[in-house]
Design a protein around this motif. Sequence first.
Motif, short mmCIF file in Angstrom:
data_model
loop_
_atom_site.label_atom_id
_atom_site.label_comp_id
_atom_site.label_asym_id
_atom_site.label_seq_id
_atom_site.Cartn_x
_atom_site.Cartn_y
_atom_site.Cartn_z
N LEU A 1 44.55 -1.98 -10.82
CA LEU A 1 43.68 -3.15 -10.96
C LEU A 1 42.24 -2.74 -11.24
N SER A 2 41.50 -3.62 -11.89
CA SER A 2 40.06 -3.44 -12.02
C SER A 2 39.38 -4.25 -10.93
N VAL A 3 38.32 -3.68 -10.38
CA VAL A 3 37.54 -4.39 -9.36
C VAL A 3 36.07 -4.33 -9.76
N PRO A 4 35.30 -5.31 -9.32
CA PRO A 4 33.88 -5.34 -9.69
C PRO A 4 33.10 -4.20 -9.04
N ASN A 5 31.92 -3.96 -9.54
CA ASN A 5 31.06 -2.90 -9.03
C ASN A 5 30.35 -3.37 -7.75
N ARG A 6 31.18 -3.64 -6.75
CA ARG A 6 30.72 -4.02 -5.41
C ARG A 6 31.57 -3.27 -4.40
N TYR A 7 31.22 -3.37 -3.15
CA TYR A 7 32.03 -2.72 -2.13
C TYR A 7 33.31 -3.52 -1.93
N VAL A 8 34.46 -2.87 -2.13
CA VAL A 8 35.75 -3.55 -2.00
C VAL A 8 36.51 -2.98 -0.80
N PHE A 9 37.37 -3.80 -0.23
CA PHE A 9 38.15 -3.38 0.93
C PHE A 9 39.45 -4.16 0.99
N GLY A 10 40.37 -3.63 1.77
CA GLY A 10 41.71 -4.20 1.91
C GLY A 10 42.73 -3.30 1.25
N PHE A 11 43.98 -3.44 1.62
CA PHE A 11 45.11 -2.67 1.10
C PHE A 11 44.82 -1.17 1.16
N GLY A 12 44.34 -0.72 2.31
CA GLY A 12 44.05 0.69 2.54
C GLY A 12 42.59 1.04 2.46
N MET A 13 41.82 0.29 1.71
CA MET A 13 40.39 0.56 1.59
C MET A 13 39.66 -0.12 2.75
N ASP A 14 38.75 0.63 3.37
CA ASP A 14 38.08 0.08 4.54
C ASP A 14 36.64 -0.31 4.24
N ILE A 15 36.09 -1.07 5.15
CA ILE A 15 34.66 -1.33 5.15
C ILE A 15 34.17 -0.97 6.54
N GLN A 16 33.44 0.12 6.61
CA GLN A 16 32.94 0.68 7.87
C GLN A 16 34.07 0.84 8.89
N GLY A 17 35.21 1.30 8.41
CA GLY A 17 36.34 1.58 9.27
C GLY A 17 37.30 0.42 9.50
N ALA A 18 36.93 -0.77 9.09
CA ALA A 18 37.75 -1.96 9.35
C ALA A 18 38.46 -2.45 8.09
N TRP A 19 39.48 -3.25 8.29
CA TRP A 19 40.18 -4.04 7.29
C TRP A 19 41.04 -3.26 6.30
N ARG A 20 41.46 -2.04 6.62
CA ARG A 20 42.42 -1.33 5.77
C ARG A 20 43.75 -2.08 5.72
N ASN A 21 44.02 -2.85 6.76
CA ASN A 21 45.32 -3.50 6.95
C ASN A 21 45.49 -4.81 6.18
N LEU A 22 44.50 -5.24 5.44
CA LEU A 22 44.64 -6.49 4.68
C LEU A 22 45.60 -6.31 3.51
N PRO A 23 46.44 -7.29 3.21
CA PRO A 23 47.38 -7.16 2.09
C PRO A 23 46.76 -7.47 0.73
N ALA A 24 45.55 -7.97 0.72
CA ALA A 24 44.84 -8.33 -0.50
C ALA A 24 43.57 -7.48 -0.61
N ILE A 25 42.85 -7.62 -1.72
CA ILE A 25 41.61 -6.88 -1.94
C ILE A 25 40.45 -7.87 -1.97
N TYR A 26 39.42 -7.54 -1.21
CA TYR A 26 38.21 -8.36 -1.10
C TYR A 26 37.01 -7.55 -1.52
N ALA A 27 35.92 -8.25 -1.83
CA ALA A 27 34.65 -7.60 -2.15
C ALA A 27 33.52 -8.28 -1.43
N THR A 28 32.55 -7.48 -1.04
CA THR A 28 31.34 -8.06 -0.46
C THR A 28 30.62 -8.81 -1.57
N LYS A 29 29.85 -9.78 -1.20
CA LYS A 29 29.18 -10.61 -2.22
C LYS A 29 27.91 -10.01 -2.76
N ASN A 30 27.33 -9.04 -2.08
CA ASN A 30 26.07 -8.45 -2.56
C ASN A 30 26.32 -7.35 -3.56
#
Length: 181
Positions: A152-181
């Motif tokens: 998948l392509s993701v925007p040039n923002r911090y993304v997390f979910g499906f293994g990717m974390d944000i400051q150690g959290a949310w690796r367990n999400l089944p979808a991919i999210y991005a911070t708004k900033n």
Amino acid sequence: MLTYQQAKLILSEAELIHSAQVVSQTVQRLAADITQVLSHQQPLVLCVMGGAVVFTGQLLPLLRFPLDFDYLHLTRYDKALNGGEIHWQVEPREQLQDRVVLVLDDILDEGITLDAIRDKVLERGAKAFYSAVLAEKETGQSKPCRADFVGLSVPNRYVFGFGMDIQGAWRNLPAIYATKN
């Protein structure tokens, strides 16, 4: 480490980029693409810990051909939001000499980490190097290496979910999210 409230706030303010269904379909497509190229080569599959663990865990059962498995662990982020120097924590234990190697990683950001992995694998004598990433960040910049299989392509923002974390959290999400900033 984020508190429970901080983690919940981050998720509530994030934007859904790719739904769980889209991510699942993407993993299936990647499995078909990898099978087409590598099914007759018995590759050594290397999971990049810890971000690629969910991706690897979903992908491996879909690869219905003989393969060997190991992992490696290096980081540029270490729970930070910006990448820094590469720190090798665990190199592959398996022999790489004369092997076809497939590296599975969560995201191709600037390409620095994947480039370092490729160099290490080839230095150790692999006869072929392939890489698959769940996501590639649209940075608009040139990257020192490209993945052979991109989900998948993701925007040039911090993304997390499906293994990717944000400051150690949310690796367990089944979808991919991005911070708004």
